[in-house]
Scaffold this motif. Structure first.
Motif, PDB file in Angstrom:
ATOM      1  N   TYR A   6       0.845  -1.195   0.000  1.00  0.00           N
ATOM      2  CA  TYR A   6       0.000   0.000   0.000  1.00  0.00           C
ATOM      3  C   TYR A   6       0.879   1.244   0.000  1.00  0.00           C
ATOM      4  O   TYR A   6       1.713   1.434   0.896  1.00  0.00           O
ATOM      5  N   SER A   8       0.767   5.557  -0.483  1.00  0.00           N
ATOM      6  CA  SER A   8      -0.058   6.762  -0.464  1.00  0.00           C
ATOM      7  C   SER A   8       0.631   7.858  -1.265  1.00  0.00           C
ATOM      8  O   SER A   8       1.818   8.125  -1.074  1.00  0.00           O
ATOM      9  N   SER A  26      -4.026   6.589  -4.018  1.00  0.00           N
ATOM     10  CA  SER A  26      -3.314   5.460  -3.427  1.00  0.00           C
ATOM     11  C   SER A  26      -2.998   4.435  -4.503  1.00  0.00           C
ATOM     12  O   SER A  26      -3.734   4.307  -5.491  1.00  0.00           O
ATOM     13  N   HIS A 153      -9.009   4.018   2.562  1.00  0.00           N
ATOM     14  CA  HIS A 153      -8.854   5.181   1.685  1.00  0.00           C
ATOM     15  C   HIS A 153     -10.211   5.870   1.633  1.00  0.00           C
ATOM     16  O   HIS A 153     -11.211   5.275   1.225  1.00  0.00           O
TER      17      HIS A 153
END
Length: 251
Positions: A6, A8, A26, A153
């Motif tokens: 993951y 960002s 994201s 998110h």
């Protein structure tokens, strides 16, 4: 990199060309090894180079999911940058950019869960329209949970800010809260406030294992496992006057 698989992306969004409230997207690696973007952003060259290194020059980007109906500034760029990726949007995205090759499944459709449910869970708030007739109200969005990392998110529906003056004066600075347009967003009918409240309670329970919130427009909130329901409850407590006023008006 917030967690395994993951990433960002934090960008700029300036109000009146001056006040930078920020924006986000994201990048998530799926169990298959492919990637999906959550929301779109025009990537600076340095960030795009990092992403292309992760995704085999973009070949592994399977899809772009545009989750907020009013976050549209970067959709065309993102499609041009990753033209092989399946392009998903809300009904408003489709109407705003009818020439883009949108998938038939909209981001607010339950079928999105079927397509990406191994890795992601999605939720759309109840009691509020996804697109308000008042285009200044940007409350609702499609929330996404990356199951493996426990990362939520979210654009606008829940807000969390870490900003300097003057944004530091806003009540959502340093704590999770509902977007300040909640009062205007609630559907003008009896029951809407209760539906929104119940949706939030259910979301807190269903996503109780979440470990962080990547929130629009600029900040990431880390959480202890099991803390999300309490944070939602506290946000509902602060929103109680708005919900009570709506109930009284439409009782």
């Amino acid at each position: 990199r917030l967690a395994d698989d993951y990433y960002s992306i934090r960008g700029d969004l300036r109000i009146g060309g001056l006040l930078n409230v920020g924006t986000q997207a994201s990048l998530v690696r799926l169990a298959s090894g492919d990637f999906v973007f959550l929301d779109s952003y025009t990537l600076p060259d340095a960030i795009r180079s990092e992403i292309d290194a992760l995704t085999d020059d973009g070949k592994k980007v399977k899809a772009i999911l545009n989750l907020h109906p009013y976050h549209t500034l970067h959709c065309e760029w993102m499609h041009q940058a990753y033209p092989q990726a399946e392009l998903y949007g809300t009904q408003r995205h489709v109407e705003k950019f009818p020439d883009l090759p949108w998938q038939d499944t909209k981001c607010e459709d339950e079928a999105l869960q079927e397509a990406f449910g191994e890795d992601l869970a999605f939720s759309v708030p109840d009691g509020v329209p996804l697109v308000c007739s008042d285009e200044s109200v940007h409350f609702s969005s499609v929330l996404a949970l990356h199951k493996k990392s426990g990362t939520i998110h979210v654009d606008d529906t829940f807000v969390y800010l870490e900003k300097g003056f003057p944004l530091s004066l806003l009540p959502m600075t340093g704590r999770l809260g509902f977007h300040p347009t909640l009062a205007k967003a609630l559907e003008k009918r009896a029951g809407a406030a209760d539906e929104l409240r119940q949706w939030a309670i259910d979301l807190g329970i269903e996503w109780a294992g979440a470990r962080r919130i990547a929130a629009a427009h600029n900040a990431v909130m880390e959480m202890a496992e099991g803390e999300f329901p309490d944070l939602v409850g506290a946000a509902l407590g602060r929103a109680k006057p708005v919900l009570d006023a709506h109930r009284e008006q439409y009782s």
